[in-house]
Design an enzyme around this catalytic site. Structure first.
Site, short mmCIF file in Angstrom:
data_model
loop_
_atom_site.label_atom_id
_atom_site.label_comp_id
_atom_site.label_asym_id
_atom_site.label_seq_id
_atom_site.Cartn_x
_atom_site.Cartn_y
_atom_site.Cartn_z
N ASP A 275 -10.86 24.35 -29.67
CA ASP A 275 -9.98 23.46 -30.71
C ASP A 275 -8.84 23.15 -29.62
O ASP A 275 -8.48 23.86 -28.79
CB ASP A 275 -9.63 23.87 -32.02
N HIS B 157 -9.23 28.01 -27.25
CA HIS B 157 -8.10 27.58 -28.17
C HIS B 157 -6.96 26.84 -27.59
O HIS B 157 -6.13 27.64 -26.89
CB HIS B 157 -7.73 28.82 -29.05
N GLU C 20 -12.29 40.11 -27.71
CA GLU C 20 -11.12 40.21 -27.37
C GLU C 20 -10.58 41.28 -26.96
O GLU C 20 -9.59 42.28 -27.28
CB GLU C 20 -9.96 39.57 -28.53
N ASN D 53 -16.32 38.12 -25.84
CA ASN D 53 -15.85 36.87 -25.99
C ASN D 53 -14.33 37.07 -26.04
O ASN D 53 -13.61 38.04 -26.48
CB ASN D 53 -16.35 36.59 -27.29
N GLU E 15 -15.25 28.69 -29.26
CA GLU E 15 -14.18 28.58 -30.40
C GLU E 15 -13.22 27.27 -29.99
O GLU E 15 -12.17 27.34 -30.47
CB GLU E 15 -13.27 29.47 -30.74
O1 9MR Z 1 -10.87 31.42 -38.23
C1 9MR Z 1 -10.83 32.71 -38.37
C2 9MR Z 1 -9.64 32.74 -39.54
O2 9MR Z 1 -9.81 32.23 -40.62
C3 9MR Z 1 -9.01 34.10 -39.71
O3 9MR Z 1 -8.06 33.98 -40.71
C4 9MR Z 1 -8.78 34.72 -38.65
C5 9MR Z 1 -8.30 36.18 -38.72
O4 9MR Z 1 -7.80 36.85 -37.59
O5 9MR Z 1 -9.93 34.87 -37.46
C6 9MR Z 1 -10.11 33.52 -37.34
O6 9MR Z 1 -11.05 33.39 -36.17
C7 9MR Z 1 -10.62 34.02 -35.07
C8 9MR Z 1 -11.96 34.37 -34.00
O7 9MR Z 1 -12.58 35.47 -35.18
C9 9MR Z 1 -11.62 35.12 -32.85
N1 9MR Z 1 -10.77 34.27 -32.10
C10 9MR Z 1 -9.72 33.64 -32.59
C11 9MR Z 1 -9.95 32.88 -34.05
C12 9MR Z 1 -8.96 32.20 -34.63
O8 9MR Z 1 -7.81 33.17 -35.01
#
Ligand code: 9MR
Length: 403
Positions: free
Chosen positions: A324, A294, A217, A258, A322
């Site tokens: 969903d 997402h 990001e 990513n 990722e």
């Molecule tokens: O799935 C992850 C969640 O459990 C955490 O609380 C969150 C914290 O920022 O991060 C989530 O995963 C993220 C991923 O690492 C990067 N892209 C967005 C994902 C969803 O927030």
């Protein structure tokens, strides 16, 4: 069982309850919740996420739970093809799921996660991140990530490493250290080389991370650089520093950048194109672009395939990392059908692009989805519901790979 059926309500009536029932829309469960766990008549206790269950009204298309795990009146998935079976048949390397360490005590959950006909790849959702792996400077902890890798190894699944450098989930010693450029450069080098090096694979088909989200990001939605401790201290050089350290630590791993909101063409995707071009021109190692995906039901970008093609035209692979597809709750039959179409569209786009190597969903079940905790009133984003019952989205994924 976080969902309670109205069918057992008569039984509950003879059990003395310490607390009253929750009202419609009230909380009725979740980790740490000590209040009522049953709902007033006309509503059903429904899991939003592990921390929050809510009394949703019946008769509005919600999952009026039967307690049998059938998903109530809503349509379910019927295919038994196997998501990774059909992905591999389509010429891809994997179909996988994110997972997270607290979930690994859930036997039913782990059983399906370990079903390699559906998943031949997993990604640790949190346990390889900076806060987990280097909570204080120079002190590395790998127990969480190791547990996910051990499960993958046992199952014969690939692993995507996630991630080395990200603005989020950083320990305060990184964000508040007031380091100068040279010091932070050294910190990034040490972090990436140690973490990637820890998971360096032998010549082995399975389990060592076969690809790493080295940079996560880096951009704002308008394509400008995200203002974080790395960019603010090192400028964009942090990207090359991290990628070079990762390459040196594990020459066999595919190194990715990513990001989200780079599914369709637009300013942010253009920024990614320009970054990868400039890295390649400078001889910085970069192997792939991770498209998080997402997404929102009914809003799959029409330019998804064209965008994946402009990425692979740069000479890198792409992966949907990722996936969903969330909706505004409550779930309805129509929303589930649209979600099925949307999953199918995303998978079909990956299938159609030769350099799209695989797809990972950001956990396979609504039971552990991150969505409701972040987007209030939204959820049901995964192909399995919170009772681990397949939704039509499962059939959509199969259809996408077979399109
Ligand atoms: O799935 C992850 C969640 O459990 C955490 O609380 C969150 C914290 O920022 O991060 C989530 O995963 C993220 C991923 O690492 C990067 N892209 C967005 C994902 C969803 O927030």
């Amino acid at each position: 069982m976080a969902r309670l059926t109205l069918a057992v309500a008569p039984l509950l009536a003879i059990i003395p309850l310490a607390t009253a029932q929750s009202p419609v829309w009230g909380q009725c469960g979740g980790i740490g919740w000590t209040g009522p766990t049953t709902c007033v008549a006309g509503s059903t206790c429904t899991v939003s996420n592990p921390y929050y269950s809510q009394c949703l009204p019946n008769g509005t298309g919600t999952t009026t739970t039967s307690g049998t795990g059938t998903g109530g009146a809503l349509p379910t998935g019927t295919s038994t093809a196997g998501l990774s079976v059909v992905a591999l048949a389509a010429g891809k390397k994997y179909f996988g799921s994110a997972t997270d360490n607290p979930e690994l005590t859930d036997t039913a959950y782990v059983a399906e996660l370990s079903n390699t006909k559906d998943f031949n790849q997993i990604t640790p959702g949190n346990s390889m991140k900076w806060d987990a792996t280097e909570p204080s400077r120079g002190t590395f902890t790998f127990s969480g990530g190791d547990a996910v890798v051990a499960l993958a190894k046992k199952n014969g699944q690939l692993v995507r490493g996630h991630n080395c450098v990200w603005h989020n989930q950083l320990p305060s010693w990184v964000t508040s250290g007031n380091f100068d450029n040279a010091t932070l450069t050294s910190i990034v080098q040490t972090h990436c080389s140690t973490v990637v090096g820890h998971y360096k694979g032998q010549i082995c088909k399975y389990s060592p991370p076969h690809s790493w989200d080295v940079i996560n990001e880096p951009f704002n939605d308008d394509g400008t650089w995200r203002s974080d401790v790395f960019y603010n201290t090192m400028g964009s050089s942090y990207v090359a520093v991290a990628l070079r350290a990762a390459r040196a630590a594990d020459p066999a791993a595919k190194l990715y950048i990513n990001d989200y909101n780079i599914e369709g063409t637009g300013a942010k995707s253009t920024a990614m194109v320009n970054l990868v071009k400039s890295l390649k021109a400078s001889g910085v190692p970069i192997d792939g672009i991770g498209v998080q995906a997402h997404l929102i039901v009914g809003q799959v970008p029409s330019t998804l395939q064209a965008n994946l093609e402009q990425f692979t035209a740069l000479g890198v692979e792409v992966a949907i990392t990722e996936l969903d597809i969330r909706m505004t709750l409550p779930e309805t039959a129509a929303l589930r059908q649209q979600q099925k179409q949307d999953y199918q569209s995303v998978i079909a786009a990956c299938k159609a692009v030769a350099g799209c190597v695989g797809v990972t969903i950001w956990d396979y079940t609504d039971k552990y989805s991150w969505v409701p905790g972040t987007f209030s009133g939204q959820g049901a984003a995964c192909p399995w519901d919170a009772n681990l019952v397949k939704k039509p989205a499962y059939d959509g994924i199969v259809a996408g790979w077979q399109s």
